[in-house]
Scaffold this motif. Structure first.
Motif, PDB file in Angstrom:
ATOM      1  N   ASN A   3      -4.103   8.091  -5.662  1.00 33.88           N
ATOM      2  CA  ASN A   3      -3.891   7.345  -6.896  1.00 33.88           C
ATOM      3  C   ASN A   3      -3.004   8.083  -7.889  1.00 33.88           C
ATOM      4  OD1 ASN A   3      -5.671   5.375  -5.829  1.00 33.88           O
ATOM      5  ND2 ASN A   3      -7.397   6.631  -6.485  1.00 33.88           N
ATOM      6  N   SER A  24       4.254  -0.331  -9.329  1.00 30.46           N
ATOM      7  CA  SER A  24       3.240  -1.321  -8.955  1.00 30.46           C
ATOM      8  C   SER A  24       3.491  -1.893  -7.568  1.00 30.46           C
ATOM      9  CB  SER A  24       3.211  -2.470  -9.979  1.00 30.46           C
ATOM     10  OG  SER A  24       2.794  -2.007 -11.237  1.00 30.46           O
ATOM     11  N   TYR A  26       3.959  -0.280  -5.019  1.00 34.46           N
ATOM     12  CA  TYR A  26       3.274   0.571  -4.049  1.00 34.46           C
ATOM     13  C   TYR A  26       1.757   0.564  -4.224  1.00 34.46           C
ATOM     14  CZ  TYR A  26       7.993   2.486  -3.655  1.00 34.46           C
ATOM     15  OH  TYR A  26       9.345   2.627  -3.487  1.00 34.46           O
ATOM     16  N   ALA A  27       1.267  -0.007  -5.302  1.00 33.38           N
ATOM     17  CA  ALA A  27      -0.158   0.057  -5.626  1.00 33.38           C
ATOM     18  C   ALA A  27      -0.865  -1.259  -5.320  1.00 33.38           C
ATOM     19  CB  ALA A  27      -0.343   0.414  -7.099  1.00 33.38           C
ATOM     20  N   ASP A  28      -2.173  -1.162  -5.121  1.00 35.85           N
ATOM     21  CA  ASP A  28      -2.992  -2.366  -4.964  1.00 35.85           C
ATOM     22  C   ASP A  28      -3.545  -2.822  -6.310  1.00 35.85           C
ATOM     23  OD1 ASP A  28      -2.883  -2.425  -2.059  1.00 35.85           O
ATOM     24  OD2 ASP A  28      -4.209  -0.686  -2.106  1.00 35.85           O
ATOM     25  N   ILE A  30      -3.655  -2.020 -10.696  1.00 41.76           N
ATOM     26  CA  ILE A  30      -3.065  -1.374 -11.872  1.00 41.76           C
ATOM     27  C   ILE A  30      -4.074  -1.483 -13.009  1.00 41.76           C
ATOM     28  CG2 ILE A  30      -1.168  -1.365 -13.513  1.00 41.76           C
ATOM     29  CD1 ILE A  30      -0.745  -3.090 -10.146  1.00 41.76           C
ATOM     30  N   LYS A  64      -0.844  -8.301  -6.813  1.00 44.74           N
ATOM     31  CA  LYS A  64      -1.468  -7.101  -7.355  1.00 44.74           C
ATOM     32  C   LYS A  64      -2.655  -7.463  -8.235  1.00 44.74           C
ATOM     33  CE  LYS A  64       1.828  -4.906  -5.380  1.00 44.74           C
ATOM     34  NZ  LYS A  64       1.624  -4.103  -4.169  1.00 44.74           N
ATOM     35  N   THR A 217      -5.085   1.753  -3.292  1.00 42.52           N
ATOM     36  CA  THR A 217      -4.244   2.589  -4.139  1.00 42.52           C
ATOM     37  C   THR A 217      -4.264   2.062  -5.579  1.00 42.52           C
ATOM     38  OG1 THR A 217      -2.334   1.282  -3.431  1.00 42.52           O
ATOM     39  CG2 THR A 217      -2.729   3.369  -2.308  1.00 42.52           C
ATOM     40  N   ILE A 218      -4.456   2.963  -6.521  1.00 36.42           N
ATOM     41  CA  ILE A 218      -4.637   2.587  -7.925  1.00 36.42           C
ATOM     42  C   ILE A 218      -3.586   3.268  -8.790  1.00 36.42           C
ATOM     43  CG2 ILE A 218      -6.252   2.544  -9.876  1.00 36.42           C
ATOM     44  CD1 ILE A 218      -8.525   2.853  -7.789  1.00 36.42           C
ATOM     45  N   LEU A 219      -3.001   2.505  -9.693  1.00 32.10           N
ATOM     46  CA  LEU A 219      -2.044   3.016 -10.668  1.00 32.10           C
ATOM     47  C   LEU A 219      -2.667   2.892 -12.051  1.00 32.10           C
ATOM     48  CD1 LEU A 219       0.837   3.981 -11.413  1.00 32.10           C
ATOM     49  CD2 LEU A 219       1.523   1.573 -11.464  1.00 32.10           C
ATOM     50  N   PHE A 435       0.908   7.297  -2.831  1.00 33.66           N
ATOM     51  CA  PHE A 435       0.564   5.888  -2.731  1.00 33.66           C
ATOM     52  C   PHE A 435       0.265   5.470  -1.289  1.00 33.66           C
ATOM     53  CE2 PHE A 435       2.715   4.880  -6.904  1.00 33.66           C
ATOM     54  CZ  PHE A 435       1.555   4.412  -7.477  1.00 33.66           C
TER      55      PHE A 435
END
Length: 438
Positions: A3, A24, A26-28, A30, A64, A217-219, A435
């Motif tokens: 993350n 975002s 690349y992330a699941d 946010i 997302k 994955t977290i942003l 990520f």
């Protein structure tokens, strides 16, 4: 851990919205973890310019999940307005992609009024946006706050609004000689907001814990910048929350160990909105040119931003305070027209020089910047997407900044559009690894 957290390393307005929008992809998930509608993230995507104040910038990406965390103070009026705009633009097709923590505190009408009245009364302004952020955080700390979850229990909502108005109306009427509020009207209005909010409100902390267990994955999205942090900023000219990376955990409910990479966002120069010390501020033609080329006006207030040269002293401290592993340098193209470019490398008070920011705001206002000067590149960087295409002097500027702030530059922005971005692949590998966990 996979993350990533994003924070500003100057006085806010560094361009976090664009980078969060890019990352975002690349992330699941946010997550916005602090602040309120006093922050504005501007994103240019598909030729559209979107300004967000509460809803995370990742909402512009298909599929997302976006979360407004418990550390945010939520203005339901702004939330409903943003929601309506995003739906009209086609960015929210599935309501399940947006979540609001029931533990987030609400901005109430009296917060906004007290914010503006207090600022108008001050002989020395703080520079507040008047959005009620400070008073809302004050109520949270004094255990007088009203949380999002309270909207769904009319008895609790009514009791708390009445209790708060006993004090708020007294101050508004007796001290500020202004018109107070009626509890009945506030409860009615906020109950209507509650009907709209209900489908989005959930236990976001539990959701994040489950997502971490599932290796999602977290942003983590921050608002404002390090020097507006209530503890580490230029107090009292700061916001009312902790803007640094350490607040990602408490503002979201995710454990600190879940964040493996902190990306700092800074401009290739420096700006500030509102009052407070600003050692490298420019008052002549160079400052006006930066403001004009960079369109330096607040996304939330429209106020002209104060502009100045890059301050390596504050960025170096912010790198260490936040545990930053890489930087994203924004608006590099704004410096295209400058024959000479200055970098503040130290501060000076009298005969003494300092490599660290002062603790006293009085000293901060007295410091003189010690500059290094380098040659500009005198050509347009607009839209460049490859490092090798940068002119030699632009590369020298990047290298010198890295040396001074003691952090590598992983991303360079050469324009407001998503596409006008240089991803330094050899350096950004760690970010992609974070990520993709590959």
């Amino acid at each position: 851990m996979p993350n990533v957290g994003v924070v500003g390393v100057q006085w806010g307005d560094e361009g976090k919205g664009k980078i969060i929008d890019i990352l975002s992809d690349y992330a699941d998930i946010i997550v916005r973890f602090q602040g309120g509608a006093n922050a504005g993230h501007t994103i240019v995507a598909g030729g559209k310019r979107v300004i967000l104040h509460l809803i995370p910038s990742g909402i512009l990406r298909e599929g997302k999940c976006c979360i407004i965390g418990n550390g945010v103070v939520l203005d339901p009026e702004v939330f409903v307005h943003e929601l309506s705009e995003l739906k009209a633009l086609g960015y929210i097709k599935d309501d399940k992609k947006l979540m609001v923590s029931g533990l987030a505190h609400l901005i109430m009408p009296y917060h906004k009024k007290l914010d503006m009245l207090k600022e108008s009364r001050n002989t020395k302004k703080i520079g507040t946006t008047g959005r009620g952020i400070g008073p809302a955080y004050e109520d949270k700390a004094s255990r007088m706050g009203i949380r999002v979850i309270d909207l769904f229990d009319k008895k609790v909502l009514t009791e708390r609004v009445k209790r708060n108005l006993e004090f708020k109306n007294f101050v508004i009427k007796k001290y500020y000689k202004n018109e107070g509020f009626q509890a009945r009207q506030i409860v009615k209005t906020y109950s209507e907001y509650g009907k709209i909010l209900k489908k989005y409100v959930t236990d976001t902390t539990a959701f994040l814990h489950k997502s971490i267990d599932q290796n999602k994955t977290i942003l983590f999205e921050g608002a404002q910048g390090t020097y507006l942090d209530i503890d580490h900023g230029t107090y009292p000219y700061v916001t009312s929350s902790n803007t640094v990376s350490g607040n990602m955990a408490s503002g979201s409910g995710a454990p600190p160990t879940s964040v493996g990479y902190i990306l700092g966002i800074c401009k290739a120069y420096t700006t500030r909105v509102g009052e407070g010390p600003f050692p490298t501020e420019l008052f002549g033609e160079d400052g006006e040119l930066m403001r004009k080329i960079g369109d330096e006006y607040g996304a939330t207030t429209g106020r002209p931003r104060r502009c100045g040269w890059f301050d390596a002293v504050i960025v170096r401290r912010a790198v260490k305070t936040n545990g930053i592993k890489g930087l994203s340098l924004m608006k590099m193209d704004v410096l295209d027209s400058f024959e000479k470019i200055k970098i503040c490398v130290k501060y000076k008070i009298g005969a003494k020089t300092y490599a660290e920011p002062p603790m006293s705001v009085g000293d901060y206002e007295r410091v003189e910047p010690v500059y290094e000067e380098i040659d500009g590149w005198n050509t347009s960087l607009r839209g460049i997407t490859k490092y090798d295409e940068l002119p030699t002097n632009a590369k020298k500027y990047l290298k010198r900044l890295e040396e001074l702030v003691e952090a590598r530059i992983d991303i360079v922005s050469t324009g407001p559009e998503r596409e006008s971005t240089i991803l330094l692949k050899t350096r950004l590998y760690n970010l992609r690894f974070a990520f993709l966990n590959s």
